[in-house]
Design a protein around this motif. Structure first.
Motif, short mmCIF file in Angstrom:
data_model
loop_
_atom_site.label_atom_id
_atom_site.label_comp_id
_atom_site.label_asym_id
_atom_site.label_seq_id
_atom_site.Cartn_x
_atom_site.Cartn_y
_atom_site.Cartn_z
N ALA A 291 0.86 -0.99 0.10
CA ALA A 291 0.17 0.11 0.33
C ALA A 291 0.91 1.55 0.03
O ALA A 291 0.68 2.15 -0.60
CB ALA A 291 -0.70 0.37 0.72
N TYR A 292 2.30 1.46 1.12
CA TYR A 292 3.15 2.42 0.61
C TYR A 292 3.40 2.58 -0.37
O TYR A 292 4.09 3.41 -0.81
CB TYR A 292 3.53 2.07 1.82
CG TYR A 292 3.19 2.45 3.15
CD1 TYR A 292 3.10 4.29 3.71
CD2 TYR A 292 2.49 1.93 3.89
CE1 TYR A 292 2.50 4.72 4.58
CE2 TYR A 292 1.99 2.15 5.50
CZ TYR A 292 1.96 3.84 6.17
OH TYR A 292 1.07 4.29 6.65
N GLU A 293 3.71 1.74 -1.52
CA GLU A 293 4.53 1.60 -2.87
C GLU A 293 3.26 2.10 -3.51
O GLU A 293 4.28 2.64 -4.06
CB GLU A 293 5.50 -0.28 -3.12
CG GLU A 293 6.53 -0.70 -2.38
CD GLU A 293 7.70 0.07 -2.85
OE1 GLU A 293 7.30 0.85 -3.58
OE2 GLU A 293 8.52 -0.46 -2.58
N MET A 294 2.38 2.03 -3.93
CA MET A 294 1.80 2.71 -4.54
C MET A 294 1.36 3.72 -4.36
O MET A 294 1.42 4.69 -5.16
CB MET A 294 -0.02 1.92 -4.28
CG MET A 294 0.12 0.21 -4.80
SD MET A 294 -1.98 -0.22 -4.36
CE MET A 294 -3.19 1.29 -5.19
N ALA A 295 1.38 4.94 -2.55
CA ALA A 295 1.45 5.89 -2.52
C ALA A 295 2.82 6.64 -2.67
O ALA A 295 2.71 7.26 -3.57
CB ALA A 295 1.44 5.77 -0.48
N ARG A 296 3.74 5.82 -2.64
CA ARG A 296 5.41 6.36 -3.17
C ARG A 296 4.97 6.47 -4.26
O ARG A 296 5.57 7.62 -5.60
CB ARG A 296 6.13 5.40 -3.25
CG ARG A 296 7.96 5.90 -4.03
CD ARG A 296 8.99 4.52 -3.78
NE ARG A 296 8.42 3.16 -4.00
CZ ARG A 296 8.36 3.25 -5.36
NH1 ARG A 296 8.31 4.29 -6.86
NH2 ARG A 296 7.81 2.12 -6.07
N THR A 297 4.52 5.60 -5.52
CA THR A 297 3.94 6.34 -6.95
C THR A 297 3.37 6.63 -7.40
O THR A 297 3.39 8.24 -8.45
CB THR A 297 4.14 4.31 -7.71
OG1 THR A 297 2.33 4.04 -7.55
CG2 THR A 297 5.12 3.09 -7.64
N VAL A 298 2.43 7.18 -6.70
CA VAL A 298 0.72 8.47 -6.84
C VAL A 298 2.42 9.86 -6.65
O VAL A 298 2.30 10.66 -6.90
CB VAL A 298 -0.28 8.14 -5.75
CG1 VAL A 298 -0.86 9.33 -5.64
CG2 VAL A 298 -0.42 7.17 -6.30
N CYS A 299 3.15 9.25 -5.46
CA CYS A 299 3.92 11.30 -4.86
C CYS A 299 4.93 11.00 -5.93
O CYS A 299 5.16 12.36 -6.46
CB CYS A 299 4.43 10.43 -3.34
SG CYS A 299 5.46 11.77 -2.77
N ARG A 300 5.58 10.34 -6.62
CA ARG A 300 6.52 10.48 -7.47
C ARG A 300 5.65 11.15 -9.57
O ARG A 300 6.01 12.34 -9.41
CB ARG A 300 7.17 9.75 -8.07
CG ARG A 300 8.38 8.81 -7.36
CD ARG A 300 9.42 9.55 -7.55
NE ARG A 300 10.32 9.41 -6.42
CZ ARG A 300 11.31 10.07 -6.22
NH1 ARG A 300 11.78 11.57 -6.29
NH2 ARG A 300 12.37 9.75 -5.60
N ARG A 301 4.43 10.83 -9.39
CA ARG A 301 4.10 10.83 -10.41
C ARG A 301 3.05 12.56 -9.57
O ARG A 301 2.76 13.45 -10.60
CB ARG A 301 2.62 10.67 -10.20
CG ARG A 301 1.09 11.49 -11.76
CD ARG A 301 0.36 10.35 -12.48
NE ARG A 301 0.10 8.88 -11.49
CZ ARG A 301 -0.90 9.20 -11.24
NH1 ARG A 301 -2.03 10.33 -10.65
NH2 ARG A 301 -1.88 7.78 -10.01
#
Length: 192
Positions: free
Chosen positions: A120-130
């Motif tokens: 779930a945090y990995e998903m958040a990380r990719t959204v953060c990069r976007r």
């Protein structure tokens, strides 16, 4: 009064201070991405059993409301935008250093999906990069974006990645991309 005002039916939205712009505007993309990031972090927090990470995430979410509001407030607005400060960035930096000191935390690139909470945090990380890319596009278009916002989003993606690694370390999970059989400096071996 209903939230269904119908004022956005033609593809326009209102910014802070009552200014109307297209929903396709880079400013809307940037603050909308912050909203998406906040929501994805909220999901990660909702399943997180680590009290420290849960609390850190909640604090970050509150700051993200300031980030989004600052991006949604153009200079010509009647409202003064909230400020994202160097202290906000430094808080994340200190937390990055604190977690990096954990034994085994920086062993290698990680393979997402080894643990539900870390995923779930990995998903958040990719959204953060976007989200960071959207803010950079906005700044590159000539719109003034606080350098602290850009630094905050950059640091935040690093921190979110570390949250996932800390969850895995605490759970005794080794989610390294490789088992150490590839020679060379860590971080450079990912694609060999």
């Amino acid at each position: 009064m209903s939230i269904a005002t119908k004022r956005g039916d033609g593809g326009q939205t209102g910014l802070a201070g009552g200014i109307r712009i297209s929903k396709a505007d880079l400013r809307v993309e940037a603050y909308g991405s912050v909203d998406e990031l906040n929501t994805v972090l909220g999901f990660a927090r909702s399943i997180c059993t680590n009290k420290e990470i849960y609390d850190w995430t909640e604090t970050i979410q509150r700051t993200l409301f300031r980030v989004g509001s600052a991006l949604a407030t153009p200079p010509e607005s009647r409202k003064t935008p909230p400020v994202v400060t160097a202290d906000d960035v430094e808080t994340l930096t200190k937390l990055v250093h604190q977690i990096e000191a954990t034994e085994g935390i920086l062993a290698d690139w990680s393979l997402p999906g080894a643990h539900t909470e870390s995923a779930a945090y990995e998903m958040a990380r990719t959204v953060c990069r976007r989200t960071e890319r959207a803010a950079v596009r906005l700044a590159s278009s000539g719109v003034e974006v606080s350098p602290e916002i850009l630094a905050y989003l950059n640091r935040l993606s690093d921190l979110i990645w570390l949250f996932g690694r800390l969850i895995e370390v605490n759970a005794g999970i080794d989610a390294r991309l490789r088992g150490g059989e590839t020679a060379g400096p860590k971080w450079s071996r990912a694609w060999k």
